[in-house]
Design an enzyme around this catalytic site. Structure first.
Site, PDB file in Angstrom:
ATOM      1  N   CYS A 166       0.499  -1.219   0.043  1.00  0.00           N
ATOM      2  CA  CYS A 166      -0.102   0.021  -0.130  1.00  0.00           C
ATOM      3  C   CYS A 166       0.822   1.193  -0.001  1.00  0.00           C
ATOM      4  CB  CYS A 166      -0.876   0.115   1.100  1.00  0.00           C
ATOM      5  SG  CYS A 166      -2.195   1.121   1.046  1.00  0.00           S
ATOM      6  N   CYS A 179       2.891   2.255   2.964  1.00  0.00           N
ATOM      7  CA  CYS A 179       4.136   1.502   3.086  1.00  0.00           C
ATOM      8  C   CYS A 179       5.289   2.459   2.779  1.00  0.00           C
ATOM      9  CB  CYS A 179       4.002   0.160   2.290  1.00  0.00           C
ATOM     10  SG  CYS A 179       2.618  -0.751   2.583  1.00  0.00           S
ATOM     11  N   ASP A 218      14.437  29.319 -29.717  1.00  0.00           N
ATOM     12  CA  ASP A 218      15.683  29.796 -30.353  1.00  0.00           C
ATOM     13  C   ASP A 218      15.602  29.751 -31.675  1.00  0.00           C
ATOM     14  OD1 ASP A 218      18.450  30.219 -30.563  1.00  0.00           O
ATOM     15  OD2 ASP A 218      18.630  28.200 -31.054  1.00  0.00           O
ATOM     16  N   ASP A 262      19.065  24.485 -28.595  1.00  0.00           N
ATOM     17  CA  ASP A 262      19.825  23.228 -28.934  1.00  0.00           C
ATOM     18  C   ASP A 262      20.566  22.715 -27.733  1.00  0.00           C
ATOM     19  OD1 ASP A 262      21.805  25.216 -28.836  1.00  0.00           O
ATOM     20  OD2 ASP A 262      21.961  25.469 -30.808  1.00  0.00           O
ATOM     21  N   ASP A 277      22.781  27.298 -25.688  1.00  0.00           N
ATOM     22  CA  ASP A 277      21.921  28.055 -25.022  1.00  0.00           C
ATOM     23  C   ASP A 277      21.756  27.586 -23.663  1.00  0.00           C
ATOM     24  OD1 ASP A 277      21.022  29.185 -27.309  1.00  0.00           O
ATOM     25  OD2 ASP A 277      19.681  27.345 -27.915  1.00  0.00           O
TER      26      ASP A 277
HETATM   27  P1  ADP Z   1      22.005  32.094 -32.738  1.00  0.00           P
HETATM   28  O1  ADP Z   1      22.334  30.818 -32.358  1.00  0.00           O
HETATM   29  O2  ADP Z   1      20.748  33.000 -32.323  1.00  0.00           O
HETATM   30  O3  ADP Z   1      22.337  32.562 -34.260  1.00  0.00           O
HETATM   31  P2  ADP Z   1      24.653  33.009 -31.904  1.00  0.00           P
HETATM   32  O4  ADP Z   1      25.307  33.584 -30.744  1.00  0.00           O
HETATM   33  O5  ADP Z   1      25.089  31.601 -32.326  1.00  0.00           O
HETATM   34  O6  ADP Z   1      23.217  33.237 -31.877  1.00  0.00           O
HETATM   35  O7  ADP Z   1      25.188  33.996 -33.189  1.00  0.00           O
HETATM   36  C1  ADP Z   1      24.505  35.461 -33.404  1.00  0.00           C
HETATM   37  C2  ADP Z   1      25.116  36.134 -34.471  1.00  0.00           C
HETATM   38  O8  ADP Z   1      26.611  36.199 -34.433  1.00  0.00           O
HETATM   39  C3  ADP Z   1      24.978  35.265 -35.900  1.00  0.00           C
HETATM   40  O9  ADP Z   1      23.580  35.395 -36.210  1.00  0.00           O
HETATM   41  C4  ADP Z   1      25.818  35.842 -36.595  1.00  0.00           C
HETATM   42  O10 ADP Z   1      25.216  36.916 -37.442  1.00  0.00           O
HETATM   43  C5  ADP Z   1      26.949  35.990 -35.733  1.00  0.00           C
HETATM   44  N1  ADP Z   1      27.919  35.024 -36.006  1.00  0.00           N
HETATM   45  C6  ADP Z   1      28.058  34.051 -35.009  1.00  0.00           C
HETATM   46  N2  ADP Z   1      28.922  33.133 -35.560  1.00  0.00           N
HETATM   47  C7  ADP Z   1      29.423  33.530 -36.880  1.00  0.00           C
HETATM   48  C8  ADP Z   1      30.448  33.028 -37.865  1.00  0.00           C
HETATM   49  N3  ADP Z   1      31.158  31.861 -37.396  1.00  0.00           N
HETATM   50  N4  ADP Z   1      30.386  33.874 -38.788  1.00  0.00           N
HETATM   51  C9  ADP Z   1      29.840  34.846 -39.187  1.00  0.00           C
HETATM   52  N5  ADP Z   1      28.883  35.275 -38.294  1.00  0.00           N
HETATM   53  C10 ADP Z   1      28.722  34.781 -37.018  1.00  0.00           C
HETATM   54 MG    MG Z   2      22.716  29.176 -31.717  1.00  0.00          MG
END
Ligand code: ADP
Ligand code: MG
Length: 753
Positions: free
Chosen positions: A13, A16, A444, A641, A645
């Site tokens: 039960c 318990c 996101d 993801d 995040d």
């Molecule tokens: P999210 O996942 O929302 O896109 P991030 O922080 O990963 O956020 O990226 C934010 C922004 O930074 C992107 O939208 C892009 O404009 C710029 N960014 C990030 N990484 C790169 C990269 N490797 N080359 C060019 N732009 C980038």
């Molecule tokens: Mg991202």
């Protein structure tokens, strides 16, 4: 310190669970204990230098329970435990069913007696009455002998250790009826002037015991069914594996596969462990772990996981995760953990159950006392005494903390199990409970709303050189980045066969972009924030036309000037539109949270119908945005993801990780959606809602039943309406209450999400 989960034997039960938990918690060396009647298991954290599992078992043995202490809870061990419990159920069933004829006979005699005295049927003849009068004690004794053991033990433990539970109540009730009837017969001549010696209660003993045992049997049988999700998961596990070792191909038990083994999988076979394909290609049916019905194409280099089924191809793979590390083993562990955890809503039922038994004992005695004190002046002593006894027995029998104790855990077990079948992995019961209150979902963008596979859409070139040169510089830089945007650019460059350059001093600039040195020139690539930081003259208005169509700009610049801009487009997932509409229908607000350009984010939000946009946030600010929403009193579920995040997911009331690979248990998330599909997010919310609704229904019925049942059995309505519940109906009601709660929980399985 060690934390382990043990099966417990002898639980009859829900109360318990509480007394076992209390005993453990009071034991020196035990840090924490959680006992669940639904799973019949205890999760205990203890200091192994002070106390051993065997000692723990000894602590609860006086109460009538024991721990199943095994060396290791292997899958084979679990199979064994399963068989044992199936046997237990069978034995219980045989006992109960063998006693049913006695119950039927008793009810027959009783019915004849009542109908006869009301002159609906001819009265029993003297011969018949005498025969039954002598048959009833035989049947009652037999029933007590066959079914009475746990209840008599309950009385024994009450006397010996002062511990009472549900069994004690039933034991006292049924044996009081028995002993009273025995006394009437044994001292018939002495008692005749004072009592109604022909009114015995052997039939109560028989019928109540059979009903309660039948109820327990049905309850146990249904309760086993609530946990069959685990069984189904265990059945997914292949028993054997074909591996290639020095001495050729050999078949070995799945447990013996080691890291690096080459495993051969033939068509239609189960994949035994996790690994990476090294040869061949195929489609794999992963529906059992992801809920996705379509088989997934797998080539060399792709990963496969245990418990999924190969379709028509043949391939071999290198084992990377074996034994308890495999995805399936971890899913099973996670589901078991979640099923065994307690939902906060259970706290009240627990508190009541803890004091329930003593309170009921007192109430029963009080009811008996009141009958003796008040009733004789109206109905005479003989009648008052038998009514008092009926009340006493009735209260003990009808009061049932079982239904209260089963209300929450059975629904949680079914809900969590149902989720697992759909690729929705719930970390614990509390998460499921919180999720049903969520009124805003933060999403996101990349990978959640969009496919997460952006493609290069167009190039603006301000450099004076040709496009190839700009793309070569940009792709060389992006080659070092892991962002999905980077992937788009590198793929595009490769398709155009553009040669890459050597990059030095590469660095990612969080939430903004990247930087690196090529041929002694420092380059930056990223969003408008990055360009603003560099204080370069650049009119972002030139980008507006493209960004308003949902495209993301990647601006390539040196320290002096902007060289070019590349636009990438990440298509929206078609199911996102449906899912967002569905969320709104459920009354949930949606917010898009992204590091991307605000025009881009707005365009995407508009396309899928999201209410609010928070764009251009740095990863660390995502967490603050979640906090802001919470400060407004909102309950926030956040879907992301799970990788970049993580802090925001952890901050949200419920973090929902959209897993893509073989990551099942994402630390920061309360819920993991396998095969990261936003449609599943809606299902997860619906699952939490139906589970909570079921729990509330269960609790309501369990409470109402006791609130009405106890006074009814005690005779509280007798002065007004002349109602006094027969203990036989009390037994029936008691059996019915737990069975109905468990059945209601099982109904959850049928609900389509
Ligand atoms: P999210 O996942 O929302 O896109 P991030 O922080 O990963 O956020 O990226 C934010 C922004 O930074 C992107 O939208 C892009 O404009 C710029 N960014 C990030 N990484 C790169 C990269 N490797 N080359 C060019 N732009 C980038
Ligand atoms: Mg991202």
């Amino acid at each position: 310190m060690q934390t382990s989960t043990y099966k417990i034997k002898g639980m009859h039960c829900a109360s318990c669970a509480i007394s076992i938990e209390d005993t453990f918690k009071k034991t020196a060396g035990v840090v924490s204990a959680n006992v669940n009647y639904g799973t019949e298991a205890a999760k205990v954290s203890f200091d192994e230098s002070t106390i051993s599992p065997a000692d723990l078992s000894k602590k609860i043995e006086p109460l009538g329970y024991s721990l199943v202490v095994e060396e290791e809870q292997t899958m084979a061990g679990m199979d064994h435990a399963k068989m044992e419990s199936a046997d237990e159920l069978k034995v219980m069933g045989q006992k109960v069913f063998s006693m049913i004829p006695f119950a039927v006979m008793s009810i027959f005699i009783m019915t004849w007696d009542i109908l006869g005295s009301l002159r609906y049927v001819p009265k029993m003849s003297n011969t018949e009455a005498t025969f039954f009068h002598h048959l009833l004690p035989v049947m009652a004794t037999a029933t007590l002998a066959v079914l009475g053991r746990p209840y008599l033990l309950g009385i024994y433990r009450f006397i010996r250790y002062g511990k009472a539970n549900m069994d004690t109540l039933v034991g006292i009730g049924t044996s009081a009826a028995f002993l009273y009837s025995f006394a009437l017969g044994a001292f018939e001549n002495v008692l005749r002037p004072y009592l109604n010696v022909d009114q015995g209660y052997y039939d109560v003993t028989v019928v109540v015991l059979v009903f309660i045992a039948l109820g327990k049997y049905l309850e146990l049988r249904s309760k086993r069914k609530t946990g069959d999700a685990i069984e189904k998961l265990l059945n997914l596990q292949a028993k054997k594996a074909l591996v290639r070792r020095q001495d050729g191909e050999i078949e070995i038990p799945m447990e013996e596969v080691v890291h690096g083994d080459i495993v051969i999988v033939k068509p239609a076979e189960k994949i035994p462990v996790d690994g990476t394909i090294i040869e061949g290609s195929t489609y794999v049916d992963e529906s059992m772990i992801s809920g996705e019905p379509m088989p997934v194409k797998k080539n060399v280099g792709d990963s496969v996981v245990s418990g999924t089924i190969n379709t028509t191809g043949a391939f071999s793979f290198k084992a990377t995760k074996v034994g308890s590390e495999t995805m399936l083993a971890r899913i099973i562990a996670m589901v078991e953990d979640a099923q065994g955890s307690k939902a906060p809503i259970q706290a009240l039922a627990d508190k009541i159950s803890a004091v329930f038994v003593p309170v009921v004992l007192v109430l029963a005695v009080l009811a008996f006392g009141s009958w003796l004190l008040v009733a004789p002046q109206y109905i005479g002593f003989a009648k008052a005494l038998s009514a008092g006894l009926v009340s006493f027995v009735g209260i003990l029998v009808i009061a049932c903390p079982c239904a209260l104790g089963l209300a929450t855990p059975t629904a949680i077990i079914v809900g969590v199990g149902k989720g697992a079948r759909e690729g929705i992995l719930v970390k614990d019961a509390a998460t499921l409970e919180t999720l049903h209150k969520a009124n805003v979902v933060v999403l996101d963008k990349t990978g959640t709303i969009t496919k997460g596979k952006p493609e290069l859409a167009s190039v603006m070139n301000f450099s004076g050189q040709d496009d190839e040169e700009v793309l070569s510089v940009l792709a060389s830089l992006e080659k070092k980045s892991e962002h999905p945007i980077a992937h788009a650019i590198v793929t595009h460059a490769a398709e155009r066969k553009i040669a890459l350059k050597e990059v030095k001093d590469f660095q990612a600039i969080k939430g903004k972009g990247i930087e690196g040195t090529i041929e002694d020139v420092v380059y930056y690539a990223g969003n408008t924030k990055l360009i603003a930081d560099l204080r370069l003259a650049f009119d972002t208005a030139t980008l507006a036309e493209e960004t308003k169509r949902g495209k993301t700009p990647i601006i390539l610049a040196t320290k002096e000037k902007v060289v070019g801009v590349v636009m990438v487009a990440d298509a929206v997932k078609p199911e996102a539109i449906v899912a967002i509409a569905h969320l709104h229908k459920l009354g949930i607000k949606t917010v898009l949270l992204t590091g991307d350009d605000s025009n881009t984010a707005l365009a995407i939000a508009k396309e899928v119908g999201i209410d609010d946009v928070v764009a251009e946030v740095l990863p660390e600010d995502k967490l603050n945005k979640v906090k802001e929403l919470q400060a407004k009193g909102l309950v926030v579920a956040m879907a992301g993801d799970g990788v970049n995040d993580a802090p925001a997911l952890a901050q949200a009331n419920v973090g929902i990780a959209m897993a893509t690979g073989t990551d099942v248990a994402i630390e920061s998330a309360g819920i993991t959606l396998l095969h990261g599909d936003i449609a599943k997010l809606v299902k997860a919310i619906e699952l939490s809602r139906v589970t909570m609704r079921t729990i509330k229904q269960n609790l309501f019925w369990a409470f109402i039943y006791n609130i009405i049942g106890i006074p009814l059995a005690g005779g509280a309505f007798y002065p007004l309406f002349g109602w006094l519940l027969s203990p036989i109906f009390a037994g029936l009601a008691m059996a019915f209450s737990s069975v109905s709660v468990v059945s209601n929980s099982l109904r959850l399985k049928m609900i389509k999400l």
